[in-house]
Design a protein around this motif. Sequence first.
Motif, PDB file in Angstrom:
ATOM      1  N   GLY A  20       0.810  -1.216   0.000  1.00 40.44           N
ATOM      2  CA  GLY A  20       0.000   0.000   0.000  1.00 40.44           C
ATOM      3  C   GLY A  20       0.847   1.271   0.000  1.00 40.44           C
ATOM      4  O   GLY A  20       0.352   2.348  -0.300  1.00 40.44           O
ATOM      5  N   GLY A  21       2.121   1.147   0.387  1.00 42.36           N
ATOM      6  CA  GLY A  21       3.038   2.275   0.317  1.00 42.36           C
ATOM      7  C   GLY A  21       2.967   3.231   1.488  1.00 42.36           C
ATOM      8  O   GLY A  21       3.603   4.281   1.456  1.00 42.36           O
ATOM      9  N   ASP A  22       2.209   2.877   2.531  1.00 41.77           N
ATOM     10  CA  ASP A  22       2.023   3.819   3.631  1.00 41.77           C
ATOM     11  C   ASP A  22       1.972   3.075   4.972  1.00 41.77           C
ATOM     12  O   ASP A  22       0.924   3.005   5.609  1.00 41.77           O
ATOM     13  CB  ASP A  22       0.708   4.582   3.395  1.00 41.77           C
ATOM     14  N   PRO A  23       3.129   2.510   5.394  1.00 47.95           N
ATOM     15  CA  PRO A  23       3.115   1.743   6.641  1.00 47.95           C
ATOM     16  C   PRO A  23       2.689   2.598   7.838  1.00 47.95           C
ATOM     17  O   PRO A  23       3.078   3.765   7.944  1.00 47.95           O
ATOM     18  CB  PRO A  23       4.571   1.282   6.793  1.00 47.95           C
ATOM     19  N   MET A  24       1.875   2.029   8.718  1.00 42.26           N
ATOM     20  CA  MET A  24       1.324   2.757   9.880  1.00 42.26           C
ATOM     21  C   MET A  24       1.390   1.879  11.121  1.00 42.26           C
ATOM     22  O   MET A  24       1.335   0.658  11.025  1.00 42.26           O
ATOM     23  CB  MET A  24      -0.169   3.068   9.642  1.00 42.26           C
ATOM     24  N   THR A  25       1.420   2.535  12.290  1.00 43.60           N
ATOM     25  CA  THR A  25       1.362   1.737  13.520  1.00 43.60           C
ATOM     26  C   THR A  25      -0.070   1.213  13.699  1.00 43.60           C
ATOM     27  O   THR A  25      -1.042   1.820  13.219  1.00 43.60           O
ATOM     28  CB  THR A  25       1.722   2.555  14.773  1.00 43.60           C
ATOM     29  N   ASN A  26      -0.172   0.106  14.421  1.00 43.21           N
ATOM     30  CA  ASN A  26      -1.506  -0.455  14.694  1.00 43.21           C
ATOM     31  C   ASN A  26      -2.366   0.556  15.433  1.00 43.21           C
ATOM     32  O   ASN A  26      -3.572   0.666  15.168  1.00 43.21           O
ATOM     33  CB  ASN A  26      -1.378  -1.744  15.514  1.00 43.21           C
ATOM     34  N   LEU A  27      -1.748   1.319  16.359  1.00 42.72           N
ATOM     35  CA  LEU A  27      -2.547   2.309  17.105  1.00 42.72           C
ATOM     36  C   LEU A  27      -3.080   3.399  16.176  1.00 42.72           C
ATOM     37  O   LEU A  27      -4.240   3.805  16.292  1.00 42.72           O
ATOM     38  CB  LEU A  27      -1.705   2.939  18.220  1.00 42.72           C
TER      39      LEU A  27
END
Length: 336
Positions: free
Chosen positions: A240-247
């Motif tokens: 997706g190109g946009d890694p994010m934290t689970n929170l």
Amino acid sequence: MQIFVTGGAGFIGSEFIRQAVAAGDSVINFDKLTYAGNLENLASVVANPLYSLVVGDVCKADQVAAAMPEACDAVVHFAAESHVDRSILSAEEFVLTNVLGTQVMLDVARHRKVGRFLHISTDEVGGDMEADEWFREEGALEPSSPYAASKTAAEHFVRAAARTFGLDTIVTRTSNNYGPFQFPEKLLPLAISNALEDRPIPVYGDGLQIRDWVHVADNCEALRLALAKGRAGETYHIGGGDPMTNLDVLHMLLRIVGKPESLLTRVTDRLGHDRRYAVHFGKTTHELGWSPETTFEAGLTATIDWYKANAEWVSRCKSGDYRKYYETMYAGRETV
Ligand code: NAD
Ligand code: TYD
């Protein structure tokens, strides 16, 4: 094209089949119908003459051989045990289905002179990425969980079949998929359905683990391009190109649903939990002309709308009633 799909009653496989049938491809869905196989996911194609189901186990060469036509254009191999937490509780089924099952599929595909073997793998084979590190196709394979270890072993057998027997293979490694029809044991469908029911959402550890999310429809577009245009023997990453934290993901989800953050409940961390996945998919963009179309916020909003509109699908998953669908809708249609 005539495509032999394994695991097509699962989350991603069913999206792939819906897309392939809509594009005019004929599809045989070979699926064992484990707890993760839900034929309701295929209700929109069940009456289409381009689609057929064979109930069987990828570990059983005789069952696969009886179902796979001679010289079909492609095998797309999704069938797997796919949930990390289950692999930590017990790894045996993961070794059987994911490793032995892949080798059986490769053997039968070779003997049936299949045109191309597309193996569906995961970004988890690369293990933890450092803060600024991106997992590329040629990166080291360093799996952390029994699930990821089994998917890594499967990839090695695919590579060996290409090198030893000249089988036309492609491996795709996808990041975390999300979208409609995902079984509510994975983070997003679990969190959405719990939020809608005002129930606690379990956050493993500190919730700062990073994942990259790709919409399942975008992923399947990439898979179809890999099948049509990919180079034999190559590996392609899809993300997706946009890694994010689970929170961050869960805060966005609660904001869209309009529920309080007090639903987030810290629980014991997953054993061996990978901190960060970040898949680099520049090669896929360059060679196949693919990049994700759905932004995460738009995709998450649409996914939440789908789960709201399909609350009965979720409750049938949770109660086990989805299994009855097989008896009513498919009686007489399948071979076993
Ligand atoms: P899923 O768990 O939703 O579905 C798996 C399907 O495989 C089910 O229909 C099940 O009945 C079938 N199956 C299981 N064991 C079988 C066997 N022995 N013989 C025949 N069929 C069997 O999985 P999913 O989330 O759709 O994932 C599909 C593939 O994509 C898997 O290979 C998985 O490793 C890979 N993948 C998934 C994700 C994700 O985010 N879900 C990300 C990257 C890669
Ligand atoms: P999951 O959906 O199981 O996918 P994967 O482990 O293949 O990435 O989990 C996504 C992330 O969310 C992962 O870091 C584990 C975490 N998680 C929770 O915090 N709570 C949950 O209830 C679940 C299922 C996962």
